[in-house]
Design an enzyme around this catalytic site. Sequence first.
Site, PDB file in Angstrom:
ATOM      1  N   ASP A   1      -0.744  19.507  -1.557  1.00 12.58           N
ATOM      2  CA  ASP A   1      -1.935  19.026  -2.253  1.00 12.58           C
ATOM      3  C   ASP A   1      -2.773  18.135  -1.340  1.00 12.58           C
ATOM      4  O   ASP A   1      -2.445  16.970  -1.135  1.00 12.58           O
ATOM      5  CB  ASP A   1      -1.511  18.260  -3.501  1.00 12.58           C
ATOM      6  CG  ASP A   1      -2.693  17.841  -4.357  1.00 12.58           C
ATOM      7  OD1 ASP A   1      -3.819  18.305  -4.090  1.00 12.58           O
ATOM      8  OD2 ASP A   1      -2.494  17.045  -5.291  1.00 12.58           O
TER       9      ASP A   1
ATOM     10  N   ASP B   1      -9.407  21.245  -1.688  1.00 14.08           N
ATOM     11  CA  ASP B   1      -8.240  20.840  -2.474  1.00 14.08           C
ATOM     12  C   ASP B   1      -7.211  21.953  -2.583  1.00 14.08           C
ATOM     13  O   ASP B   1      -7.337  22.857  -3.414  1.00 14.08           O
ATOM     14  CB  ASP B   1      -8.705  20.410  -3.871  1.00 14.08           C
ATOM     15  CG  ASP B   1      -7.585  19.853  -4.718  1.00 14.08           C
ATOM     16  OD1 ASP B   1      -6.451  19.734  -4.214  1.00 14.08           O
ATOM     17  OD2 ASP B   1      -7.826  19.529  -5.890  1.00 14.08           O
TER      18      ASP B   1
END
Length: 437
Positions: free
Chosen positions: A84, A298
């Site tokens: 992440d 992201d």
Amino acid sequence: MERKSRRMMLVLLLLLFMFATTFQECFSDSSQPPIKRKSTQSTAARRFGSTAVFPLTGNVYPLGYYSVSLKIGNPPKIYELDIDTGSDLTWVQCDAPCKGCTKPRASLYNPGNNLILCKDPLCSAVHLPANVRCETPNDQCDYEVEYADHGSSLGVLVTDHFPLRLTNGSLLGPRLAFGWVISLFFLLPTSTICGYDQSNPGPNPPPPTAGVLGLGNGKASIMSQLNGLGLTRNVLGHCLSGRGGGFLFLGDDLVPSSGMVWTPMSHNSLEKHYSSGPAELLHGGKATGVKGLKVIFDSGSSYTYFNFQAYKTTLDMLKKDLKGKPLKDTRDDRTLPICWKGPKPVKTISDVKDYFKPLQLSFSKAKNVQLELSPEAYLIVTKQGNVCLGILNGTEVGLGDYNILGDISLQDKMVIYNNEKQQIGWVSTNCNRLPKS
């Protein structure tokens, strides 16, 4: 359908933790295990050892995530973590009776005498801008968060060893800070608190990983901690294969010397993700009138999210292109909000590629550098044989004016985040082969 609802649940937790390593002197070199290096290395090489490379597993659809296997602890135990770049906190789920746990249960974490105490400067950093509340200085450092989708959790900070082998042959065992999470409604006695009762109100269960590897650009990320210890450059990259899998690297050894396209990072001390902009949206190389887009890269999001204006414009353009084509709207497939059905089942994006034009994001601060989103970078083919739009309405899920480039749009590109030069770069490449080191 996809894991954005879970990511929205974690975003406040991750933002809370982003300040955690402001006080990295707590983890001095004397607390690290011996580092084995080649005797021929220079002092500079010892300061920034090399690069750690990890194979990835996963895909955009149907799994909805890419993950890495990391060793934690002494003796080490392997944990599969969701990668992440949109957050700082690395957390693993604790091995204790729980409900709503991520799986597999065999890969849950057992803390020892490694809790960060309330009196530790790290604990104060986690609670900023609020003041930490402790009954006694020797309490464990825990915290409460409420998520955007009304879930809630408690987290506890710990430190442990992360064994790493670098491309220069070094074998490291740095002691790094991370978190494990327990539910607001599930508390064990203080001396043995170790559980996780995650609320997940979304339509799908959480992925079968043991936690999240936070790769954001804040001081709490694993990347920042490794750099602060002088073990790697503050550079990371990932290559997500459209076929599934790929690789992740921490350090700058694999950065190509040519062919990269770079754009400056947008810097905001309160934001610990990677953003760039402003960007203009193009469709088939032509202006759409949508400008000034704030873009976040992201890897923790399966799909791409545009704000309302960009989303509506994109959808209108795509529907216009499909007029007279053999693809028709279908509501029978609920994989994603917008899906199209052909006269026969679609097998690959190549079957329908001619019906869709590429999108481009043009970054004005980088002299109009463009990131092209081919149809493969915003469409998926479902198990039902339909093609669906992998760009979603971010305003609808509370992202405001932000635009998120998720895994679907980052596939088959080497994407590099250079925190030292404050720039994000990318180049199309084959992500199916792990680089030689």
